[in-house]
Design a protein around this motif. Structure first.
Motif, PDB file in Angstrom:
ATOM      1  N   GLU A 195       0.834  -1.211   0.000  1.00  0.00           N
ATOM      2  CA  GLU A 195       0.000   0.000   0.000  1.00  0.00           C
ATOM      3  C   GLU A 195       0.863   1.254   0.000  1.00  0.00           C
ATOM      4  O   GLU A 195       1.884   1.316   0.697  1.00  0.00           O
ATOM      5  CB  GLU A 195      -0.895   0.034   1.248  1.00  0.00           C
ATOM      6  N   ARG A 204      -5.608   0.013   7.444  1.00  0.00           N
ATOM      7  CA  ARG A 204      -4.989  -0.318   6.155  1.00  0.00           C
ATOM      8  C   ARG A 204      -3.538  -0.677   6.409  1.00  0.00           C
ATOM      9  O   ARG A 204      -2.739   0.167   6.798  1.00  0.00           O
ATOM     10  CB  ARG A 204      -5.078   0.846   5.182  1.00  0.00           C
ATOM     11  N   THR A 205      -3.215  -1.947   6.219  1.00  0.00           N
ATOM     12  CA  THR A 205      -1.867  -2.428   6.494  1.00  0.00           C
ATOM     13  C   THR A 205      -1.350  -3.145   5.252  1.00  0.00           C
ATOM     14  O   THR A 205      -2.105  -3.399   4.317  1.00  0.00           O
ATOM     15  CB  THR A 205      -1.887  -3.405   7.691  1.00  0.00           C
ATOM     16  N   GLU A 280     -14.846   2.016   4.088  1.00  0.00           N
ATOM     17  CA  GLU A 280     -15.229   0.649   3.688  1.00  0.00           C
ATOM     18  C   GLU A 280     -14.803  -0.393   4.723  1.00  0.00           C
ATOM     19  O   GLU A 280     -13.663  -0.430   5.144  1.00  0.00           O
ATOM     20  CB  GLU A 280     -14.568   0.334   2.339  1.00  0.00           C
TER      21      GLU A 280
HETATM   22  P1  ATP Z   1      -9.118   0.341  -0.673  1.00  0.00           P
HETATM   23  O1  ATP Z   1      -9.771   1.025  -1.861  1.00  0.00           O
HETATM   24  O2  ATP Z   1      -9.534   0.891   0.658  1.00  0.00           O
HETATM   25  O3  ATP Z   1      -7.643   0.159  -0.820  1.00  0.00           O
HETATM   26  P2  ATP Z   1     -10.183  -2.034  -1.802  1.00  0.00           P
HETATM   27  O4  ATP Z   1     -11.501  -1.549  -2.283  1.00  0.00           O
HETATM   28  O5  ATP Z   1      -9.066  -2.220  -2.740  1.00  0.00           O
HETATM   29  O6  ATP Z   1      -9.712  -1.136  -0.581  1.00  0.00           O
HETATM   30  P3  ATP Z   1     -10.885  -4.754  -1.651  1.00  0.00           P
HETATM   31  O7  ATP Z   1      -9.900  -5.176  -2.663  1.00  0.00           O
HETATM   32  O8  ATP Z   1     -12.319  -4.670  -2.037  1.00  0.00           O
HETATM   33  O9  ATP Z   1     -10.432  -3.368  -1.001  1.00  0.00           O
HETATM   34  O10 ATP Z   1     -10.705  -5.695  -0.379  1.00  0.00           O
HETATM   35  C1  ATP Z   1     -11.793  -6.215   0.345  1.00  0.00           C
HETATM   36  C2  ATP Z   1     -11.654  -5.945   1.828  1.00  0.00           C
HETATM   37  O11 ATP Z   1     -10.356  -6.330   2.296  1.00  0.00           O
HETATM   38  C3  ATP Z   1     -11.763  -4.467   2.188  1.00  0.00           C
HETATM   39  O12 ATP Z   1     -13.114  -4.097   2.347  1.00  0.00           O
HETATM   40  C4  ATP Z   1     -11.029  -4.421   3.505  1.00  0.00           C
HETATM   41  O13 ATP Z   1     -11.865  -4.809   4.578  1.00  0.00           O
HETATM   42  C5  ATP Z   1      -9.943  -5.452   3.322  1.00  0.00           C
HETATM   43  N1  ATP Z   1      -8.686  -4.793   2.930  1.00  0.00           N
HETATM   44  C6  ATP Z   1      -8.274  -4.455   1.683  1.00  0.00           C
HETATM   45  N2  ATP Z   1      -7.061  -3.875   1.717  1.00  0.00           N
HETATM   46  C7  ATP Z   1      -6.688  -3.853   3.028  1.00  0.00           C
HETATM   47  C8  ATP Z   1      -5.530  -3.381   3.716  1.00  0.00           C
HETATM   48  N3  ATP Z   1      -4.499  -2.850   3.073  1.00  0.00           N
HETATM   49  N4  ATP Z   1      -5.493  -3.508   5.066  1.00  0.00           N
HETATM   50  C9  ATP Z   1      -6.522  -4.060   5.749  1.00  0.00           C
HETATM   51  N5  ATP Z   1      -7.627  -4.526   5.141  1.00  0.00           N
HETATM   52  C10 ATP Z   1      -7.725  -4.437   3.811  1.00  0.00           C
END
Ligand code: ATP
Length: 479
Positions: A195, A204-205, A280
């Motif tokens: 990230e 977000r990790t 989200e």
């Molecule tokens: P964002 O836009 O916030 O980076 P995303 O829409 O790419 O997230 P998804 O790919 O839909 O996220 O991932 C599904 C779920 O996984 C998210 O709703 C979240 O709960 C979790 N998730 C995704 N990325 C991370 C992260 N870097 N750290 C923690 N949880 C995550």
């Protein structure tokens, strides 16, 4: 009632009581990586267990799998991640901070600027306006090398989502189980994304756990199943105690949708970042039959890989024209004698993000005898410790009796035993850990074999026969 959830309070309680620590703490920490301590590990395990129980175990149309993190690189080609899984980023020329373009705010007076117009954006670190490098793509997948010999060594990826392991096993599950469309496959496991901007504690990790479902259904029934999963996933958070005012749906606008997706909604939670921030928690998407079609294309191209042509990963996948419903991932619907590629509804949740939401939502303070009491009002199903057993004092056989009760209970529930300090302090420690019940052996226990059971939320105490404590707890905890 005022919203008392503050991230700083939750973070400090997490550290103080052993829920969550910074990773590599003794070496100064590793940015955006976290470790779960004794209470946190139990909490997160309970979150995952409740998901598995409700989404997999109790549904006849669901099964679970557990795939490896390292998978064939062509899987990530077919899924689109090798080509497209990147964020657009820009660096601030003054302080060098790199930020995702979609995370940059417009400067006052330039609110209407386009989302890609960096001349209107403010650096979140130093505040300079419009002082950015040209936007560029930043790849989010972690790469590593697999294989010890030069000949067979290749670049593989740490999976950025668990979903693709499900698509890759869809045929195996169909062929080895009695599942028939409509059915779904669930998986819980680690995912990795490099990230650009990490955020707020475990929100977000770069290493995190996901709880994902791919639900396969007949085209034409997809809208019904989308609605079903959307409602069900919201209900799961509500049933586990999240305040309904802190949850909402947010439908993705058509220009936000991936080109293959028919619909997508986020379940959002009002996180206590700043003044309150809807973010989200989970996404539910109607992915049509895109992924299975892509994997059919990937399966065609992989012969080149097998013949040692590693460049296949850089070229477009072989298109099957319009024959995809006859391909190896097509489903044969025997009763109706038809073949089709199923549509897929994907509810995709983060276990760590969910754990953070459960933690901040459970956080409360009240006043007991003129003192502030910190209490985590977890749903009993999520509470890391279900009951704590104390002898009132260290004499008159009370520790022996309390130990006997504890030894009996611990085979059934996660329990703790504590004989140190004043009873009030021991209660406070358990309140802070979110333990729903405290059981105390006191002077009366010797006389009538009863103990007190104190409720974390009401702080009321009832006397229960020591022999019935187990069934009393089982009833109250509804496990
Ligand atoms: P964002 O836009 O916030 O980076 P995303 O829409 O790419 O997230 P998804 O790919 O839909 O996220 O991932 C599904 C779920 O996984 C998210 O709703 C979240 O709960 C979790 N998730 C995704 N990325 C991370 C992260 N870097 N750290 C923690 N949880 C995550």
């Amino acid at each position: 009632m005022a919203d008392i959830r503050k991230l700083e309070d939750v973070v400090s309680l997490c550290k103080r009581r052993g829920f969550i620590f910074q990773s590599s703490d003794i070496y100064g920490g590793l940015a955006s990586c976290y470790d779960y301590g004794p209470l946190g590990a139990e909490l997160k395990r309970n979150v995952k267990e409740q998901w598995w129980k409700q989404m997999v175990q109790m549904r006849d149309d669901m099964v679970g799998i557990d795939c490896s993190i390292l998978m064939h690189p062509m899987i990530w080609k077919a899924s689109g991640h090798v080509d497209k899984f990147a964020d657009l980023v820009a660096d601030c020329k003054a302080c060098k901070t790199r930020t995702r373009l979609d995370h940059l705010q417009n400067a006052p007076g330039k609110e209407d600027a386009d989302i890609n117009d960096t001349s209107a954006k403010v650096c979140p670190k130093c505040g300079k306006i419009g002082n950015f490098t040209e936007p560029m793509e930043f790849k989010l997948m972690f790469e590593t090398q697999m294989g010890a010999n030069v000949d067979d060594s290749m670049t593989v990826y740490l999976r950025p989502e668990t979903a693709q392991g499900i698509f890759a096993n869809y045929r195996n599950v169909l062929d080895s189980s009695r599942m028939a469309v409509p059915f779904g496959i669930g998986q819980i496991g680690k995912s990795f994304r490099n990230e650009v901007t990490t955020k707020a504690f475990i929100f977000r990790t770069r290493e995190f756990e996901q709880m994902e479902i791919e639900f396969f259904c007949k085209p034409g029934t997809d809208e019904k199943w989308y609605e079903h999963w959307k409602q069900l996933r919201m209900q799961w958070y509500l049933d586990l105690g999240i305040n309904k005012d802190h949850l909402r749906f947010r439908d993705h606008a058509s220009d936000e949708l991936a080109h293959y997706a028919k619909a997508c909604v986020d379940v959002e939670y009002l996180f206590p970042f700043g003044q309150g921030d809807w973010q989200e928690l989970e996404g539910v998407a109607n992915r049509t039959n895109y992924d299975l079609r892509q994997h059919q294309r990937g399966m065609r191209s992989v012969t080149r890989w097998i013949e040692n042509d590693r460049d296949v990963i850089k070229t477009p996948l072989v298109d099957e024209n319009d024959k995809w419903d006859k391909g190896p991932l097509a489903y044969f619907d025997q009763p109706n004698n038809e073949k089709y590629i199923p549509y897929v509804i994907e509810p995709s949740a983060g276990a760590d993000r969910g754990t953070l939401a459960f933690l901040v939502d459970a956080y409360d303070e009240d006043e007991v005898n003129g003192e502030v009491r910190n209490v985590l009002r977890f749903h009993p199903k999520l509470a890391p410790v279900k009951a704590a057993v104390f002898p009132l004092v260290k004499k008159e056989g009370m520790p022996e009796k309390a130990t006997a009760i504890y030894d009996d209970l611990k085979g059934h529930f996660n329990c703790s035993y504590d004989l140190k300090g004043a009873i009030g302090r021991r209660y406070r420690r358990q309140d802070e850990a979110g333990t729903p019940f405290c059981i105390v052996v006191d002077g009366q226990t010797n006389e009538d074999n009863t103990v007190t059971v104190r409720d974390r939320d009401s702080m009321e105490q009832v006397r229960v026969n020591a022999d019935q404590v187990k069934s009393y707890l089982r009833d109250k905890l509804d496990l």
